[in-house]
Design a protein around this motif. Structure first.
Motif, PDB file in Angstrom:
ATOM      1  N   ASN A 269       0.844  -1.196   0.000  1.00 55.55           N
ATOM      2  CA  ASN A 269       0.000   0.000   0.000  1.00 55.55           C
ATOM      3  C   ASN A 269       0.881   1.249   0.000  1.00 55.55           C
ATOM      4  N   ASP A 270       0.258   2.388   0.161  1.00 55.86           N
ATOM      5  CA  ASP A 270       0.973   3.664   0.117  1.00 55.86           C
ATOM      6  C   ASP A 270       2.085   3.722   1.159  1.00 55.86           C
ATOM      7  N   PHE A 271       1.788   3.260   2.385  1.00 48.60           N
ATOM      8  CA  PHE A 271       2.777   3.320   3.461  1.00 48.60           C
ATOM      9  C   PHE A 271       3.948   2.370   3.205  1.00 48.60           C
ATOM     10  N   THR A 272       3.636   1.205   2.604  1.00 54.62           N
ATOM     11  CA  THR A 272       4.709   0.258   2.286  1.00 54.62           C
ATOM     12  C   THR A 272       5.685   0.876   1.298  1.00 54.62           C
ATOM     13  N   PHE A 273       5.151   1.409   0.204  1.00 51.56           N
ATOM     14  CA  PHE A 273       6.015   2.009  -0.819  1.00 51.56           C
ATOM     15  C   PHE A 273       6.809   3.186  -0.259  1.00 51.56           C
ATOM     16  N   SER A 274       6.159   3.991   0.565  1.00 53.98           N
ATOM     17  CA  SER A 274       6.861   5.143   1.154  1.00 53.98           C
ATOM     18  C   SER A 274       8.070   4.687   1.956  1.00 53.98           C
ATOM     19  N   SER A 275       7.887   3.618   2.746  1.00 54.14           N
ATOM     20  CA  SER A 275       8.959   3.142   3.618  1.00 54.14           C
ATOM     21  C   SER A 275      10.113   2.530   2.833  1.00 54.14           C
ATOM     22  N   VAL A 276       9.797   1.697   1.829  1.00 50.32           N
ATOM     23  CA  VAL A 276      10.897   1.041   1.099  1.00 50.32           C
ATOM     24  C   VAL A 276      11.638   2.036   0.216  1.00 50.32           C
ATOM     25  N   LEU A 277      10.956   3.067  -0.254  1.00 49.16           N
ATOM     26  CA  LEU A 277      11.647   4.102  -1.030  1.00 49.16           C
ATOM     27  C   LEU A 277      12.600   4.899  -0.144  1.00 49.16           C
ATOM     28  N   ILE A 278      12.176   5.155   1.084  1.00 51.57           N
ATOM     29  CA  ILE A 278      13.059   5.826   2.038  1.00 51.57           C
ATOM     30  C   ILE A 278      14.281   4.957   2.311  1.00 51.57           C
ATOM     31  N   ALA A 279      14.065   3.642   2.447  1.00 53.04           N
ATOM     32  CA  ALA A 279      15.182   2.716   2.669  1.00 53.04           C
ATOM     33  C   ALA A 279      16.159   2.764   1.507  1.00 53.04           C
ATOM     34  N   CYS A 280      15.652   2.796   0.273  1.00 51.75           N
ATOM     35  CA  CYS A 280      16.524   2.888  -0.909  1.00 51.75           C
ATOM     36  C   CYS A 280      17.349   4.168  -0.879  1.00 51.75           C
ATOM     37  N   GLY A 281      16.704   5.267  -0.492  1.00 48.98           N
ATOM     38  CA  GLY A 281      17.414   6.540  -0.422  1.00 48.98           C
ATOM     39  C   GLY A 281      18.485   6.547   0.641  1.00 48.98           C
ATOM     40  N   ASN A 282      18.190   5.933   1.790  1.00 45.15           N
ATOM     41  CA  ASN A 282      19.148   5.925   2.901  1.00 45.15           C
ATOM     42  C   ASN A 282      20.445   5.218   2.550  1.00 45.15           C
ATOM     43  N   ILE A 283      20.341   4.180   1.718  1.00 43.30           N
ATOM     44  CA  ILE A 283      21.558   3.451   1.336  1.00 43.30           C
ATOM     45  C   ILE A 283      21.949   3.749  -0.108  1.00 43.30           C
ATOM     46  N   ALA A 284      21.313   4.779  -0.677  1.00 42.91           N
ATOM     47  CA  ALA A 284      21.608   5.220  -2.052  1.00 42.91           C
ATOM     48  C   ALA A 284      21.556   4.058  -3.044  1.00 42.91           C
ATOM     49  N   ASP A 285      20.535   3.207  -2.892  1.00 39.37           N
ATOM     50  CA  ASP A 285      20.356   2.073  -3.807  1.00 39.37           C
ATOM     51  C   ASP A 285      19.474   2.531  -4.963  1.00 39.37           C
ATOM     52  N   MET A 286      20.100   3.191  -5.924  1.00 36.13           N
ATOM     53  CA  MET A 286      19.375   3.785  -7.044  1.00 36.13           C
ATOM     54  C   MET A 286      18.702   2.715  -7.900  1.00 36.13           C
ATOM     55  N   SER A 287      19.373   1.573  -8.087  1.00 37.97           N
ATOM     56  CA  SER A 287      18.850   0.517  -8.950  1.00 37.97           C
ATOM     57  C   SER A 287      17.520  -0.014  -8.431  1.00 37.97           C
ATOM     58  N   ARG A 288      17.508  -0.400  -7.134  1.00 35.77           N
ATOM     59  CA  ARG A 288      16.258  -0.915  -6.575  1.00 35.77           C
ATOM     60  C   ARG A 288      15.216   0.185  -6.430  1.00 35.77           C
ATOM     61  N   GLY A 289      15.689   1.411  -6.208  1.00 29.43           N
ATOM     62  CA  GLY A 289      14.765   2.528  -6.113  1.00 29.43           C
ATOM     63  C   GLY A 289      13.968   2.707  -7.393  1.00 29.43           C
ATOM     64  N   LYS A 290      14.643   2.602  -8.530  1.00 26.37           N
ATOM     65  CA  LYS A 290      13.955   2.742  -9.817  1.00 26.37           C
ATOM     66  C   LYS A 290      13.027   1.556 -10.081  1.00 26.37           C
ATOM     67  N   GLN A 291      13.448   0.372  -9.639  1.00 25.07           N
ATOM     68  CA  GLN A 291      12.583  -0.802  -9.798  1.00 25.07           C
ATOM     69  C   GLN A 291      11.292  -0.628  -8.997  1.00 25.07           C
ATOM     70  N   ILE A 292      11.431  -0.131  -7.769  1.00 22.97           N
ATOM     71  CA  ILE A 292      10.250   0.084  -6.929  1.00 22.97           C
ATOM     72  C   ILE A 292       9.387   1.198  -7.505  1.00 22.97           C
ATOM     73  N   HIS A 293      10.040   2.211  -8.116  1.00 25.82           N
ATOM     74  CA  HIS A 293       9.274   3.275  -8.774  1.00 25.82           C
ATOM     75  C   HIS A 293       8.387   2.684  -9.874  1.00 25.82           C
ATOM     76  N   ASP A 294       8.941   1.758 -10.659  1.00 31.83           N
ATOM     77  CA  ASP A 294       8.150   1.097 -11.705  1.00 31.83           C
ATOM     78  C   ASP A 294       6.975   0.341 -11.092  1.00 31.83           C
ATOM     79  N   LEU A 295       7.227  -0.308  -9.960  1.00 34.94           N
ATOM     80  CA  LEU A 295       6.165  -1.058  -9.288  1.00 34.94           C
ATOM     81  C   LEU A 295       5.098  -0.117  -8.736  1.00 34.94           C
ATOM     82  N   VAL A 296       5.520   1.030  -8.268  1.00 33.47           N
ATOM     83  CA  VAL A 296       4.578   2.048  -7.779  1.00 33.47           C
ATOM     84  C   VAL A 296       3.623   2.461  -8.893  1.00 33.47           C
ATOM     85  N   ILE A 297       4.186   2.697 -10.082  1.00 38.78           N
ATOM     86  CA  ILE A 297       3.368   3.099 -11.234  1.00 38.78           C
ATOM     87  C   ILE A 297       2.377   2.000 -11.596  1.00 38.78           C
TER      88      ILE A 297
END
Length: 743
Positions: A269-297
């Protein structure tokens, strides 16, 4: 319902009607020969069995049942209208009628809670002789929703003494109460009671509450154990676990839980995506961040504000600030949190001017900033040394009531300190309600930047007698202050006290500060001896001593130190450039030529000298030797006039600071176009109020000739000039500098 509506339109008639109803009900009870109230031998037994009283019927309905239904309708109407006043009147009539029993009491409690009368609901609760667990649950959950968890816990503990058996709903609510209060022991105790009662603790409902509680306390092992035991895992439980990992810095684990969640087919849900995106940012995991962005869409959550805000934060933390801005541009109505996120991202990525522009847009959009917004824009002002704008934002801080907030206070202090107004920084410091080691360190460092070493040491000594204990940054700040002010004895004393403390471990940076203090004081041999006592000294230590060699022109020691540097790091850029400057300043052109070949082969580039100044909210930048400024003609004329005036006062250009092999006239001409001189000439050409202080900023240390030149200019024009270089502030006034020519 027509009668009910009519009565509600007139509160007086409502009260009269209640009285009439009560009187009629009493009369019917006492005079009617056709009805008989069947009172059980044990009234409580009737309540336990049916939660209703029994009546002999008249036709198909009983008189008491008819009264109950009427009261229920009126209670429901009060809830619908959210009318606490009318509900209280109705409650009073019910009490007078003696009609309060568990079912009606529960409806009254529910209605009071819907109308915002939690204390009224508690009064009803206390009046009830017998209370079903549903009633207890309603009150406990209401207290927790209203941030009154302490009362919820007290009520939960009352169930023990009254032999009320709690159920899954009780525990799922109270676990959050323990989280809010920060009482882990009581939370564990309740977990144990849940097990003893034999309740279904491994369903998703209770499991999610337990996972959330343990995660909030940072007991992620316990949270994971609970999660693993739950048979019907859902998005609430998995999200609680992800949030717990993210909030406690275990971002990789959070992403692993999210991966498991996706594999199990649980939709985020919205809260799940918000949390995992923050996790990607904290460790600068750009690759997984973009993958999750695609999943968000694909999941349709890109329009959700929380998810989109986390998206732009993730991109900015990964250094993709332009992608972050694209996400922000997609907001139709960005809220305060979103504006703050994009402003913080710009500041953290070195785009301070854009951050300030964005802040102005935010204010024009009638969005009020919070403490984080103001801290971010004040940090931008600090980086750009924009004092006037910083003062304007300080006004907003006062208007919004954040002047006592310690985070805002810290950035305000930093802004004033980095703009050279240490007195204002101290006023902000003194006005704060509470202090911590970070605030004290900031104040000590601010004193150090402005050359106020004695004030820094005094504050440090006061700190020793307070509850705030110094840390490694405290020592760095106070040694920095001692070095800038030449306080050798104080520096020795403080450094030695930390060195003797077995609870404190000195780092390379602490030794580097002490080497700098000794080196600047001319104690080069003592500084070198100190370095040799360090286990595995690094390049930073030797480069610090090399800088001191430049100040004192000790070429032989510089050559010896350079050998050490090359052994540790052959291509250290800073050390090679420092040595080239030492050769140039001492006229050792032969060695300089050889070193330049080495530097060229290494493709090293020296940072060009640059100065900047803020005038009327606009920052003007000047590069050494650059004559491309739009007002160059006026600047050049102002420089000519200044040089003529100060030469009369005794200024003589010091060409030893020209690091090129030129003739004397060319050297003098080279000094003419140093960036700080051009910035000051530009400010004076504006012919602003003569009482206004001129503030300039430079990316490198000010050279000796410019330092002397500015002293003469301050006397000639009768203006105070504050210059911040890479090391410290210099306050020039009436031909003198606050550093006492020690820098």
């Amino acid at each position: 319902m027509v009668l009910v509506t009519f009565l509600y339109e007139n509160p007086i008639r409502l009260a009269v009607s209640f009285n009439r109803f009560s009187n009629s009900f009493t009369t019917l009870q006492t005079t009617s020969t056709r009805t008989q109230l069947l009172t059980p031998q044990n009234p409580q037994e009737s309540i336990r069995s049916n939660h209703k009283y029994s009546l002999t019927p008249i036709g198909n309905r009983s008189i008491l049942s008819k009264g109950f239904d009427s009261y229920v309708d009126l209670i429901r109407e009060c809830s619908k209208r959210k009318s606490l006043v009318e509900l209280r009147r109705l409650h009073l009539q019910i009490k007078k009628s003696g009609f309060l029993h568990p079912s009606l009491g529960l409806k009254l409690i529910d209605s009071y809670l819907k109308c915002g009368g939690i204390d009224d609901a508690r009064d009803v609760f206390d009046e009830m002789p017998q209370r079903h667990i549903v009633t207890w649950n309603s009150m406990i959950s209401a207290y927790i929703r209203c941030k009154r968890s302490d009362e919820a816990v007290k009520l939960f503990r009352m169930t023990f003494s009254e032999d009320v058996i709690a159920d899954e709903f009780t525990f799922s609510s109270i676990f959050k109460g323990f989280s809010d209060l920060g009482v882990l022991y009581q939370g564990r105790e309740a977990h144990g009671r849940l097990v003893v009662l034999g309740l279904d603790i491994w369903n998703g409902f209770v499991g999610s509450a337990l996972v959330h509680m343990y995660a909030r306390f940072g007991k992620l092992g316990d949270a994971r154990l609970v999660s693993d035991r739950v048979l019907e895992k859902d998005v609430v439980l998995m999200t609680a676990l992800i949030v717990g990992y993210t909030q406690h810095g275990e971002d990789s684990e959070a992403l692993e839980v999210f991966r498991d969640m996706v594999l199990m087919g649980i939709k985020a849900n919205d809260f799940t995506f918000s949390s995992v995106l923050i996790a990607c940012g904290n460790i600068a995991d750009m690759s997984r961040g973009k993958q999750i962005h695609d999943l968000v869409i694909k999941s349709g959550f890109e329009v959700a504000i929380a998810t989109r805000t986390s998206l732009l934060t993730m991109y900015s933390k990964c250094g993709l600030i332009d992608d972050s801005l694209k996400v922000f541009d997609g907001f139709a109505n960005a809220n305060m949190v979103t504006w703050t996120a994009v402003i913080m991202g710009l500041v953290n990525n070195g785009r301070e001017e854009s951050a300030l522009s964005m802040f102005h847009q935010m204010i024009r959009s009638s969005i009020n900033p919070n403490a984080f917004t103001l801290s971010s824009v004040l940090s931008a002002c600090s980086a750009l040394a924009m004092l006037e704008l910083g003062r304007e934002i300080h006004t907003i801080v006062l208007k919004e009531g954040f002047d006592r907030d310690r985070f805002v206070g810290a950035t305000l202090m930093d802004m004033y300190g980095k703009c050279g107004n240490v007195k204002m920084a101290r006023l902000v410091f003194d006005d704060l309600n509470e202090y911590d080691v970070v605030l004290v360190n900031s104040m000590i460092y601010g004193y150090g930047q402005s050359g106020c070493g004695e004030e820094a040491v005094r504050l440090f000594d006061q700190m020793q007698d307070s509850v705030i204990k110094p840390n490694d940054m405290t020592l760095l700040s106070v040694l920095f202050a001692c070095s800038n002010a030449g306080l050798l004895e104080d520096g020795y004393r403080i450094f030695s006290s930390f060195k003797k403390n077995p609870k404190f471990e000195l780092s390379i940076y602490h030794y580097s500060c002490m080497v700098d203090l000794l080196g600047r004081a001319g104690k080069l041999k003592e500084a070198e001896t100190l370095i040799t006592k360090v286990v595995n000294p690094d390049v930073v230590l030797w480069r610090t001593l090399l800088s001191a060699c430049k100040i004192h022109g000790d070429v032989e020691m510089a050559k010896r130190i350079m050998v050490r540097v090359i052994e540790l790091e052959p291509e250290d850029e800073g050390s090679h450039i420092l040595l080239s400057n030492i050769y140039a300043s001492t006229g050792n052109w032969a060695d300089l030529s050889k070193l330049k070949v080495v530097i060229k082969d290494m493709r090293l580039k020296k940072n060009p000298a640059m100065s900047w100044i803020e005038i009327d909210g606009e920052v003007h930048k000047f590069m050494a030797g650059d004559t491309s400024h739009p007002r160059e003609t006026e600047i050049d004329q102002e420089l000519d006039n200044l040089n003529k005036d100060i030469k009369v006062l005794g200024y003589v250009p010091d060409t030893s600071f020209v690091l090129q092999d030129l003739d004397e006239k060319e050297k003098e001409r080279s000094l003419y176009y140093h960036s700080e001189k051009m910035a000051i000439a530009f400010a004076l050409s504006k012919r602003r109020n003569k009482s206004t202080c001129i503030r300039i900023f430079k990316n490198l240390r000010v050279c000796g000739d410019c330092h002397t030149w500015i002293k003469f200019v301050s006397k000639s024009v009768g203006r105070e000039i504050i210059a911040r270089d890479a090391k410290r502030f210099h306050h020039f006034k009436d031909g003198q500098c606050s550093c006492g020519d020690y820098w």
